[in-house]
Design an enzyme around this catalytic site. Structure first.
Site, short mmCIF file in Angstrom:
data_model
loop_
_atom_site.label_atom_id
_atom_site.label_comp_id
_atom_site.label_asym_id
_atom_site.label_seq_id
_atom_site.Cartn_x
_atom_site.Cartn_y
_atom_site.Cartn_z
N GLU A 83 -28.93 -27.42 -79.30
CA GLU A 83 -30.34 -27.78 -79.36
C GLU A 83 -31.16 -26.94 -80.33
O GLU A 83 -32.09 -27.44 -80.96
CB GLU A 83 -30.96 -27.67 -77.95
CG GLU A 83 -30.58 -28.77 -77.00
CD GLU A 83 -31.28 -30.09 -77.33
OE1 GLU A 83 -32.18 -30.09 -78.18
OE2 GLU A 83 -30.91 -31.10 -76.74
N SER A 334 -29.75 -28.44 -12.25
CA SER A 334 -29.17 -27.33 -11.50
C SER A 334 -28.95 -26.08 -12.33
O SER A 334 -28.38 -25.11 -11.83
CB SER A 334 -27.82 -27.76 -10.90
OG SER A 334 -27.99 -28.80 -9.96
#
Length: 673
Positions: A83, A334
């Site tokens: 680039e 329970s």
């Protein structure tokens, strides 16, 4: 338009060369730059740094923060070579690249190379401006020159790595690497790096999942620039974007809502355990009735660090998947019974081998019943807890006082909610609202010797211990009893290695299983998030097998349960102090048993011939009304006389128990000839 682009480049260069430096400097200095502090995705990570969740930014885009040092150096070298090979030497604009691009455009009649530097591309990305028109190009050059004066090369490169487009909603090299390759960009192959270099120039046209041929051609051009071998040119192309991880989604939502300004959450969770528990929750609900959901919490009880938090098998979009069932308030059934027994041990009301009556009893209008409607008569506290009988823990709660139980819940860190605000005896059997997180924390306290460690989800900083709910000896006794409960079918090898308790709320709305070994505590809930019943659902059948499977999915062997503390009283019933041999309320202990019922006839051990109408039983003392049990089953209740005809067909050995209104009892056994 193309000839203007080339002419513009030549004029700019000639102008600079002609000595307009001062004017250009002022022009650059007056440039207003957009903010470089762009929003990046909020990240949630596990204890090892693995991603659990990534939140999108505006418009649903995935833009993840990254530093230059977080990216593969070979990718960076390839990017600059392809680039902007003079990136580290130019001042934002590369005159040679512009002249080349202009001359190529004039010669070919079309744009062959753009001439934009990486800094110019960053300027375009920051302003979200176009690429083609010469006025936009001039603006990008001005911004690039200004940026180079105000930011270092690495800062500019980092901006590119965060903002470059990679197709769809992907922005930045981290989001792209995760979506296309399923990994962080620290280590990329040549083929992977080349694709990530090529994509930003035409992110939609080169998407490998939509146009594999265009992506391959673009990648090949990048690889040719670095003389890559042919084998790299033929590397497979990704066929689809990978979904971003969404583990612990409910917990992530909760934490983000609590701290909206945070950009990263480092959790105690373990991604591998979280993934295993989520898969287990999904298997647990497969084949269940419609709408049945599951939730699982795994924590280290020594530190309170949560290793997994599965709030639902699926996240949103399916039934009630948006509801966090680790925090939802439900009836615990329970599961509070172990806490009650531990408190009774501490208060000197009972011992694991104390005998307690499982017989009909009424406390005002409240008359608890066992789940199966049967009564077992005299049982040890150990057996009462292991069989999950209802009447013994209610007797103990009556002796302790419901407020004492609520205070123990508070000391355990639970956020209990009582209907009406005033606790009654029903709290012993689930008449209180608790969450799965609450129960995991309570059982973690039992595992830690009676003192809970608050659950924590964030890695930084340990939370202080909570107040002690019971002594270490009482907590050990409870854990020892729970470890003696038979494991689910197929788990015989785990006998005595996991202390656990199941629970089923009223109306079969919630099925629970909570358990611990020497290192971890795990809680499992199954039910419907909307609270509607699940007929036939029991904690022992639904939740317990999931609990034991969860321990097997931790990836570590079970840790041995602790030895008893030195002060633990380990004696048989006959060797216990007299007050502990049989449970009596404190007031009964002071009154003695003078008024206890007595069976005058038949005498204990008698051999009788049954008369035509049955056997006459004669009673003495005891507070009316009386209850008569024959072989453990209720025969008469509400009896207000002291003589009764047992008209049932009796044969062989028969046991009869008489209980008065104060819960005191007399038992005889006789044989019918």
């Amino acid at each position: 338009m193309i000839w203007r682009y080339g002419l513009f480049a030549l004029v700019l260069l000639l102008g600079v060369a002609a000595g307009v430096r001062d004017s250009v400097d002022g022009w650059i200095a007056r440039t207003e730059l957009p903010s470089v502090l762009a929003e990046t995705s909020v990240e949630v990570r596990d204890r090892h740094g693995a991603l659990l969740r990534v939140f999108p930014v505006e418009d649903g885009r995935m833009r993840m923060g990254v530093r230059v040092g977080d990216v593969d150096p070979d990718f960076l070298a390839m990017l600059i070579a392809y680039e902007d090979k003079r990136f580290y030497t130019h001042k934002g604009v590369d005159p040679l690249a512009l002249v080349r691009a202009g001359m190529q455009a004039l010669w070919h009649g079309e744009v062959v190379s753009g001439g934009s530097t990486l800094t110019m591309q960053v300027a375009r990305l920051m302003e979200n401006s176009g690429t083609g028109r010469w006025r936009g190009k001039l603006r990008q050059m001005r911004m690039a020159l200004a940026m180079e004066r105000r930011h270092s090369k690495d800062e500019i490169l980092a901006l590119y790595l965060v903002h470059a487009p990679y197709g769809g909603a992907l922005e930045g090299v981290r989001a792209a690497s995760l979506a296309w390759f399923g990994k962080e960009p620290r280590r990329l192959t040549q083929a992977e790096a080349a694709l990530l270099v090529a994509l930003p120039q035409a992110p939609e046209a080169r998407r490998p999942d939509r146009n594999s041929r265009a992506a391959a051609k673009a990648r090949a051009r990048v690889l040719a620039r670095v003389d890559a071998p042919d084998v790299v040119l033929n590397a497979p192309m990704p066929q689809a974007m990978r979904p971003f991880p969404r583990l612990a989604a409910h917990l992530s939502d909760h934490l983000r809502a609590e701290t909206p300004a945070a950009r990263r959450f480092d959790l105690t969770l373990d991604a591998s355990v979280q993934r295993a528990m989520r898969a287990l929750a999904r298997r647990a609900v497969a084949g269940q009735a419609a709408g049945v959901w599951a939730a699982i919490v795994v924590a280290e009880h020594g530190s309170g660090a949560v290793r997994a938090s599965v709030a639902a098998p699926w996240y949103q979009g399916r039934n009630a998947g948006f509801v966090d069932m680790t925090r939802a308030t439900r009836s615990p059934g329970s599961t509070l019974k172990p806490l009650i027994y531990g408190l009774a041990f501490d208060q000197g009301l009972a011992h694991p081998d104390t005998v307690i009556s499982d017989t009909p009893v009424a406390f005002g209008r409240y008359a608890p019943q066992n789940f199966d409607g049967q009564f077992r008569g005299d049982v040890t506290v150990r057996d009462a807890l292991q069989m999950s009988l209802n009447i013994p823990p209610v007797r103990l709660t009556h002796a302790l006082g419901p407020a004492h139980l609520m205070e123990a819940l508070r000391r355990s860190g639970a956020e209990a909610q009582v209907p009406g605000g005033v606790p009654g005896l029903a709290v012993a059997l689930g008449g209180v609202g608790l969450s799965l997180n609450d129960l995991v924390q309570i059982y973690g306290g039992l595992a830690r010797g009676g003192t809970a460690q608050p659950l924590r989800w964030m890695r930084e900083g340990a939370l202080p211990e909570l107040a002690s709910a019971m002594s270490s000896a009482a907590a050990w006794q409870v854990g020892h009893i729970l470890a003696g409960i038979a494991p689910p079918a197929g788990q015989g090898a785990q006998v005595g290695r996991i202390a656990y308790k199941t629970g089923t709320s009223y109306g079969h709305r919630d099925a629970w299983a909570i358990g611990f070994d020497g290192a971890h505590v795990i809680g499992v809930w199954l039910g419907r998030p909307d609270g509607t019943p699940v007929p036939g659902a029991f904690g022992g059948d639904l939740a317990a097998p999931v609990l034991f499977e969860a321990f097997g999915k931790l990836g570590v062997p079970l840790t041995r349960l602790p030895a008893p503390p030195p002060e633990t009283l380990i004696l048989s019933n006959a060797a216990l102090p007299l007050p502990l041999q049989r449970f009596r309320t404190r007031d009964a202990a002071f009154r003695g048993q003078i008024d206890a019922p007595v069976v005058r006839f038949p005498p204990d051990g008698a051999v009788l011939r049954q008369g035509r109408d049955g056997v006459v039983m004669k009673l003495q003392s005891g507070r009316l009304p009386l209850t008569v049990l024959v072989d453990g089953a209720p025969y008469l209740t509400g009896l207000r006389r002291r003589e009764v005809l047992l008209s049932v067909a009796l044969s062989g050995f028969t046991q009869v128990k008489v209980i008065d209104a104060s819960g005191r009892a007399a038992t005889v056994a006789f044989q019918i000839d």
